[in-house]
Design an enzyme around this catalytic site. Sequence first.
Site, PDB file in Angstrom:
ATOM      1  CE  LYS A 259      -2.186  -0.887   3.890  1.00 54.36           C
ATOM      2  NZ  LYS A 259      -1.604  -2.149   4.348  1.00 54.36           N
TER       3      LYS A 259
ATOM      4  NE  ARG B 243      -4.024  -1.144  10.179  1.00 53.21           N
ATOM      5  CZ  ARG B 243      -2.934  -0.605   9.624  1.00 53.21           C
ATOM      6  NH1 ARG B 243      -2.954   0.626   9.192  1.00 53.21           N
ATOM      7  NH2 ARG B 243      -1.845  -1.314   9.513  1.00 53.21           N
TER       8      ARG B 243
ATOM      9  NE  ARG C  59       7.291  -2.963   5.856  1.00 53.49           N
ATOM     10  CZ  ARG C  59       5.964  -2.936   5.868  1.00 53.49           C
ATOM     11  NH1 ARG C  59       5.296  -2.557   4.805  1.00 53.49           N
ATOM     12  NH2 ARG C  59       5.301  -3.310   6.941  1.00 53.49           N
TER      13      ARG C  59
ATOM     14  NE  ARG D 125       6.439  -0.361  10.062  1.00 59.57           N
ATOM     15  CZ  ARG D 125       5.259  -0.398   9.452  1.00 59.57           C
ATOM     16  NH1 ARG D 125       5.153   0.031   8.201  1.00 59.57           N
ATOM     17  NH2 ARG D 125       4.197  -0.858  10.050  1.00 59.57           N
TER      18      ARG D 125
ATOM     19  NE  ARG E 167       2.229  -4.668  11.511  1.00 53.83           N
ATOM     20  CZ  ARG E 167       3.199  -4.504  10.619  1.00 53.83           C
ATOM     21  NH1 ARG E 167       4.363  -5.110  10.770  1.00 53.83           N
ATOM     22  NH2 ARG E 167       3.006  -3.743   9.577  1.00 53.83           N
TER      23      ARG E 167
HETATM   24  P1  AMP Z   1       1.052   0.689   9.129  1.00 51.98           P
HETATM   25  O1  AMP Z   1       2.288   1.473   8.880  1.00 51.98           O
HETATM   26  O2  AMP Z   1      -0.119   1.126   8.323  1.00 51.98           O
HETATM   27  O3  AMP Z   1       1.271  -0.804   9.059  1.00 51.98           O
HETATM   28  O4  AMP Z   1       0.641   0.989  10.653  1.00 51.98           O
HETATM   29  C1  AMP Z   1       1.499   0.670  11.721  1.00 51.98           C
HETATM   30  C2  AMP Z   1       0.704   0.553  13.015  1.00 51.98           C
HETATM   31  O5  AMP Z   1       0.074   1.798  13.318  1.00 51.98           O
HETATM   32  C3  AMP Z   1      -0.432  -0.469  12.984  1.00 51.98           C
HETATM   33  O6  AMP Z   1       0.000  -1.790  13.243  1.00 51.98           O
HETATM   34  C4  AMP Z   1      -1.339   0.071  14.098  1.00 51.98           C
HETATM   35  O7  AMP Z   1      -0.807  -0.220  15.375  1.00 51.98           O
HETATM   36  C5  AMP Z   1      -1.222   1.572  13.883  1.00 51.98           C
HETATM   37  N1  AMP Z   1      -2.234   2.078  12.926  1.00 51.98           N
HETATM   38  C6  AMP Z   1      -2.017   2.598  11.692  1.00 51.98           C
HETATM   39  N2  AMP Z   1      -3.176   2.920  11.101  1.00 51.98           N
HETATM   40  C7  AMP Z   1      -4.152   2.592  11.971  1.00 51.98           C
HETATM   41  C8  AMP Z   1      -5.572   2.662  11.935  1.00 51.98           C
HETATM   42  N3  AMP Z   1      -6.229   3.137  10.862  1.00 51.98           N
HETATM   43  N4  AMP Z   1      -6.255   2.222  13.024  1.00 51.98           N
HETATM   44  C9  AMP Z   1      -5.623   1.754  14.096  1.00 51.98           C
HETATM   45  N5  AMP Z   1      -4.297   1.638  14.206  1.00 51.98           N
HETATM   46  C10 AMP Z   1      -3.554   2.068  13.146  1.00 51.98           C
END
Ligand code: AMP
Length: 245
Positions: A33, A108, A147, A178, A189
């Site tokens: 994404k 999400r 990554r 990360r 996740r």
């Molecule tokens: P990402 O970089 O999109 O994988 O997001 C990393 C982490 O941020 C996720 O595993 C969640 O802990 C938090 N996070 C990001 N976007 C959301 C969302 N829309 N709702 C809840 N938690 C989020």
Amino acid sequence: YFSKNSSFDRKGIARYCARPMRIVLLGAPGSGKGTQSQRLVERHGVPQISTGDLLRAAVKAGTPLGVHAKAIMDAGKLVDDATMLGIIRDRLGQPDARKGFILDGFPRTIAQAEGLTRLLDELGTPLDAVVLMDVDYDKLIKRISGRRSCTNCGRVFNIHTAPPPPEGCCAASHLVQRPDDKEETVAKRLQVYDEQTKPLVAHYTGQGLLRMIDADAEMAEVTQRLEAALVERSGEGLLVKEGRA
Ligand code: AMP
């Protein structure tokens, strides 16, 4: 570039290129994404809104939001819906989002999707499309484990499939993983994705907004599939929405 999609006429493509783009990229962690959003930003000039990036910036800056979110993120869980909707409301209110946006990592949950619909209704700017980026779980795990991001400029690489240049800004010594990409957290996740985010597929299918693409391909090929899915959408009658743009 569009020549493979011969079913789309020139007018349809022109309409697509001229319209503001308001889309959601949906997909499991590691489905690409973020990478694809960045490519759409370059092509369409609309901002990428990545809630993960916004949260990571808050963690780095040590703001109250960052302090609240850090442990939740490190555990691979989701930050609560009210907090996330507050973040999105603020971000969509910024001037650059008026010309459109690519939502990456939001919504999400069903509650977030419903909150987003209400917010966009208030703004009079409904979503154009939701694209589901489909990748097998085995591949996701491989992608996530490889990554790495550059601490200087933030660019994301993959040590297996998209290695960084050997020298300069993004040399190996500047790359970090990360914390939530470590193996222990990834399984959590993916489970959270299955339980809380996957229901959005049915939700957006019901609204007639969902497009699915096979996202297990080279980066440029996935971009092409994504653009084709978006043209397809605008060829299907999005013209009605043009007046509201
Ligand atoms: P990402 O970089 O999109 O994988 O997001 C990393 C982490 O941020 C996720 O595993 C969640 O802990 C938090 N996070 C990001 N976007 C959301 C969302 N829309 N709702 C809840 N938690 C989020």
